[in-house]
Motif scaffolding. Sequence first.
Motif, PDB file in Angstrom:
ATOM      1  N   MET A   1       0.822  -1.206   0.000  1.00 49.35           N
ATOM      2  CA  MET A   1       0.000   0.000   0.000  1.00 49.35           C
ATOM      3  C   MET A   1       0.861   1.263   0.000  1.00 49.35           C
ATOM      4  N   PHE A   2       2.026   1.219   0.673  1.00 45.22           N
ATOM      5  CA  PHE A   2       2.904   2.383   0.694  1.00 45.22           C
ATOM      6  C   PHE A   2       4.335   1.936   1.003  1.00 45.22           C
ATOM      7  N   THR A   3       5.279   2.825   0.684  1.00 41.77           N
ATOM      8  CA  THR A   3       6.687   2.618   1.037  1.00 41.77           C
ATOM      9  C   THR A   3       7.077   3.665   2.062  1.00 41.77           C
ATOM     10  N   PHE A   4       7.682   3.218   3.147  1.00 38.94           N
ATOM     11  CA  PHE A   4       8.081   4.121   4.226  1.00 38.94           C
ATOM     12  C   PHE A   4       9.533   4.533   4.013  1.00 38.94           C
ATOM     13  N   ILE A   5       9.775   5.839   3.998  1.00 40.12           N
ATOM     14  CA  ILE A   5      11.111   6.398   3.764  1.00 40.12           C
ATOM     15  C   ILE A   5      11.579   7.068   5.048  1.00 40.12           C
ATOM     16  N   ASP A   6      12.663   6.535   5.654  1.00 36.90           N
ATOM     17  CA  ASP A   6      13.107   7.098   6.934  1.00 36.90           C
ATOM     18  C   ASP A   6      14.600   7.394   6.990  1.00 36.90           C
ATOM     19  N   ASN A   7      15.265   7.456   5.812  1.00 40.19           N
ATOM     20  CA  ASN A   7      16.680   7.833   5.810  1.00 40.19           C
ATOM     21  C   ASN A   7      16.990   8.656   4.563  1.00 40.19           C
ATOM     22  N   LEU A   8      18.050   9.432   4.643  1.00 41.69           N
ATOM     23  CA  LEU A   8      18.372  10.383   3.588  1.00 41.69           C
ATOM     24  C   LEU A   8      18.723   9.694   2.277  1.00 41.69           C
ATOM     25  N   GLY A   9      19.370   8.529   2.342  1.00 42.98           N
ATOM     26  CA  GLY A   9      19.733   7.825   1.118  1.00 42.98           C
ATOM     27  C   GLY A   9      18.507   7.414   0.320  1.00 42.98           C
ATOM     28  N   ASP A  10      17.521   6.837   0.984  1.00 41.78           N
ATOM     29  CA  ASP A  10      16.290   6.438   0.298  1.00 41.78           C
ATOM     30  C   ASP A  10      15.518   7.649  -0.207  1.00 41.78           C
ATOM     31  N   LEU A  11      15.528   8.724   0.573  1.00 41.62           N
ATOM     32  CA  LEU A  11      14.841   9.939   0.132  1.00 41.62           C
ATOM     33  C   LEU A  11      15.503  10.505  -1.117  1.00 41.62           C
ATOM     34  N   ASP A  12      16.824  10.499  -1.165  1.00 39.70           N
ATOM     35  CA  ASP A  12      17.528  11.016  -2.330  1.00 39.70           C
ATOM     36  C   ASP A  12      17.191  10.208  -3.576  1.00 39.70           C
ATOM     37  N   PHE A  13      17.127   8.877  -3.430  1.00 39.24           N
ATOM     38  CA  PHE A  13      16.758   8.013  -4.555  1.00 39.24           C
ATOM     39  C   PHE A  13      15.336   8.318  -5.013  1.00 39.24           C
ATOM     40  N   LEU A  14      14.423   8.441  -4.051  1.00 39.44           N
ATOM     41  CA  LEU A  14      13.029   8.760  -4.386  1.00 39.44           C
ATOM     42  C   LEU A  14      12.935  10.119  -5.049  1.00 39.44           C
ATOM     43  N   ASN A  15      13.671  11.087  -4.550  1.00 43.20           N
ATOM     44  CA  ASN A  15      13.632  12.437  -5.106  1.00 43.20           C
ATOM     45  C   ASN A  15      13.992  12.445  -6.587  1.00 43.20           C
ATOM     46  N   GLN A  16      15.002  11.672  -6.954  1.00 46.38           N
ATOM     47  CA  GLN A  16      15.400  11.600  -8.367  1.00 46.38           C
ATOM     48  C   GLN A  16      14.280  11.029  -9.227  1.00 46.38           C
ATOM     49  N   GLU A  17      13.559  10.068  -8.680  1.00 42.87           N
ATOM     50  CA  GLU A  17      12.416   9.498  -9.400  1.00 42.87           C
ATOM     51  C   GLU A  17      11.288  10.518  -9.534  1.00 42.87           C
ATOM     52  N   LEU A  18      10.987  11.221  -8.448  1.00 37.95           N
ATOM     53  CA  LEU A  18       9.870  12.166  -8.457  1.00 37.95           C
ATOM     54  C   LEU A  18      10.145  13.368  -9.345  1.00 37.95           C
ATOM     55  N   LEU A  19      11.412  13.720  -9.519  1.00 41.04           N
ATOM     56  CA  LEU A  19      11.758  14.838 -10.402  1.00 41.04           C
ATOM     57  C   LEU A  19      11.435  14.536 -11.867  1.00 41.04           C
ATOM     58  N   THR A  20      11.216  13.269 -12.204  1.00 37.46           N
ATOM     59  CA  THR A  20      10.865  12.899 -13.585  1.00 37.46           C
ATOM     60  C   THR A  20       9.355  12.908 -13.808  1.00 37.46           C
ATOM     61  N   LYS A  21       8.571  13.109 -12.753  1.00 37.12           N
ATOM     62  CA  LYS A  21       7.113  13.068 -12.851  1.00 37.12           C
ATOM     63  C   LYS A  21       6.557  14.433 -13.246  1.00 37.12           C
ATOM     64  N   ASP A  22       5.443  14.416 -13.959  1.00 35.56           N
ATOM     65  CA  ASP A  22       4.768  15.671 -14.293  1.00 35.56           C
ATOM     66  C   ASP A  22       3.985  16.209 -13.100  1.00 35.56           C
ATOM     67  N   PHE A  23       3.436  15.314 -12.290  1.00 32.76           N
ATOM     68  CA  PHE A  23       2.655  15.741 -11.131  1.00 32.76           C
ATOM     69  C   PHE A  23       2.657  14.648 -10.075  1.00 32.76           C
ATOM     70  N   VAL A  24       2.527  15.095  -8.816  1.00 34.15           N
ATOM     71  CA  VAL A  24       2.458  14.171  -7.673  1.00 34.15           C
ATOM     72  C   VAL A  24       1.451  14.729  -6.673  1.00 34.15           C
ATOM     73  N   GLY A  25       0.774  13.840  -5.954  1.00 33.11           N
ATOM     74  CA  GLY A  25      -0.083  14.254  -4.862  1.00 33.11           C
ATOM     75  C   GLY A  25       0.741  14.393  -3.596  1.00 33.11           C
ATOM     76  N   VAL A  26       0.473  15.437  -2.818  1.00 38.67           N
ATOM     77  CA  VAL A  26       1.256  15.714  -1.608  1.00 38.67           C
ATOM     78  C   VAL A  26       0.317  16.071  -0.462  1.00 38.67           C
ATOM     79  N   ASP A  27       0.631  15.560   0.721  1.00 39.81           N
ATOM     80  CA  ASP A  27      -0.066  15.959   1.939  1.00 39.81           C
ATOM     81  C   ASP A  27       0.941  15.954   3.083  1.00 39.81           C
TER      82      ASP A  27
END
Length: 275
Positions: A1-27
């Motif tokens: 259902m979801f992926t839990f991100i709790d360290n900077l390395g995983d966040l950096d990897f996710l950030n690179q992926e999200l920068l390729t998206k046209d839009f994302v939902g945020v809360d």
Amino acid sequence: MFTFIDNLGDLDFLNQELLTKDFVGVDTEFRRTTKENMKLALLQVNDGEETYLIDTISIKEPCESSSFLYSPSVTKILHSCKEDLEAVFSWTNEFMVNIFDTQLANSLLGKDYSIGYQALVEQELGIILEKNETRSNWLRRPLTDSQLKYAALDVEYLLHLYSEQKEEMSKTAKLEWHNQDIVKLIDNTFYSDPAQRDFSRVLPREEENILLIKFHSIIEKVALEQKINSTLFFSKKSQKDFLRLALSEGMEVALNNLTLWRRSLIRDDLRDLLA
């Protein structure tokens, strides 16, 4: 259902992926004790394929690893975004840009002004969401399964709402109106003088009330014609403040306080009213 991100390395990897998206939902989930004291506790993101829960308590300084939030190439879809903007700023020290607000869009389409996310999902998609963790303590760790499920669902349907609202708004100028209101919101949130300006009455009360009744009639007429929520367009408080400013400092000064789309819709009627 979801992926839990709790360290900077995983966040950096996710950030690179999200920068390729046209839009994302945020809360966001946060704790606020005063206007100035806000702490982001959890950041939820849905990219259309997966939901990510980012533990901003564990990741205290995201640095460039959260740059998708302030990238102009990624549209961030939120609901009633003002406090989310402040919460994100408290974590990143950066301003979010390129924002789409589903509550604002709902009002511009002539529907409820202050509808909550759960109510909007039910209204538009027919899906009923639980509200049992609304007042939860999001700073405490570990988060419960119930909290995590609630947080994930808060971004589950934002992209669906965005798709339908954007298509409808694109038929008119309302998408541009939305964007003007977001710019104004950011300016009011981060740059305006926090002291509320006191708009003093210029006319005797009876004369002012007569003008306000006529002013309100103009707002209702234009809102009906444009199929927008009248409170979003021009609340009664905004009408009173505008009238007092126009009478004390001039019509052009008052008009310049408005977004361009509001100004264009009421300029001629108000000039006739105050002539």
